[in-house]
Design a protein around this motif. Structure first.
Motif, PDB file in Angstrom:
ATOM      1  N   LYS A  16    -113.812-100.186 -32.345  1.00 22.71           N
ATOM      2  CA  LYS A  16    -113.600-101.167 -33.415  1.00 22.71           C
ATOM      3  C   LYS A  16    -113.636-100.506 -34.785  1.00 22.71           C
ATOM      4  N   ALA A  19    -110.488 -98.392 -35.139  1.00 25.12           N
ATOM      5  CA  ALA A  19    -109.349 -99.296 -35.313  1.00 25.12           C
ATOM      6  C   ALA A  19    -109.306 -99.865 -36.727  1.00 25.12           C
ATOM      7  N   ASP A  23    -106.466 -99.203 -39.461  1.00 23.75           N
ATOM      8  CA  ASP A  23    -105.751-100.448 -39.729  1.00 23.75           C
ATOM      9  C   ASP A  23    -104.844-100.832 -38.558  1.00 23.75           C
ATOM     10  N   MET A  24    -105.441-100.830 -37.368  1.00 23.01           N
ATOM     11  CA  MET A  24    -104.713-101.242 -36.171  1.00 23.01           C
ATOM     12  C   MET A  24    -105.662-101.976 -35.245  1.00 23.01           C
ATOM     13  N   SER A  25    -105.123-102.629 -34.241  1.00 22.69           N
ATOM     14  CA  SER A  25    -105.971-103.365 -33.300  1.00 22.69           C
ATOM     15  C   SER A  25    -106.608-102.394 -32.308  1.00 22.69           C
ATOM     16  N   VAL A  26    -107.676-102.840 -31.670  1.00 25.69           N
ATOM     17  CA  VAL A  26    -108.341-102.018 -30.666  1.00 25.69           C
ATOM     18  C   VAL A  26    -107.376-101.741 -29.521  1.00 25.69           C
ATOM     19  N   LYS A  27    -106.602-102.754 -29.152  1.00 23.99           N
ATOM     20  CA  LYS A  27    -105.618-102.584 -28.075  1.00 23.99           C
ATOM     21  C   LYS A  27    -104.609-101.498 -28.435  1.00 23.99           C
ATOM     22  N   SER A  28    -104.072-101.547 -29.639  1.00 25.93           N
ATOM     23  CA  SER A  28    -103.105-100.538 -30.085  1.00 25.93           C
ATOM     24  C   SER A  28    -103.734 -99.154 -30.114  1.00 25.93           C
TER      25      SER A  28
END
Length: 83
Positions: A16, A19, A23-28
């Motif tokens: 987290k 991420a 500046d991206m999602s955890v998934k990305s």
């Protein structure tokens, strides 16, 4: 496809934070990390191959790109071999 995986809380916290910094999602971030790891392992495996194995792999890749609908008659092959 949606899959659930168990991740340790400390690892999730680190993901987290990274991420958020990226500046991206955890998934990305996880997808990018997995892609990077796969590329690294492929390069590592390629570097460990002998020259003969690399040639075999190259031939396999070329054969996969060939047009399977494009055919040559037996006569054309025999004529080419005679030249």
């Amino acid at each position: 496809m949606r899959k659930n995986i168990d991740i340790d809380d400390s690892l999730l916290t680190k993901l987290k934070v990274i991420a958020a910094l990226e500046d991206m999602s955890v998934k990305s971030l996880m997808e990018k990390a997995v892609s990077f790891f796969i590329e690294y392992k492929e390069k590592e495996r390629l570097n460990a191959m002998s020259t003969e194995e690399k040639e075999d792999l190259g031939l396999l890749l070329l054969m996969q790109q060939a047009d399977t609908d494009d055919t040559v008659s037996r006569d054309e092959i025999m004529k080419s071999l005679e030249d």
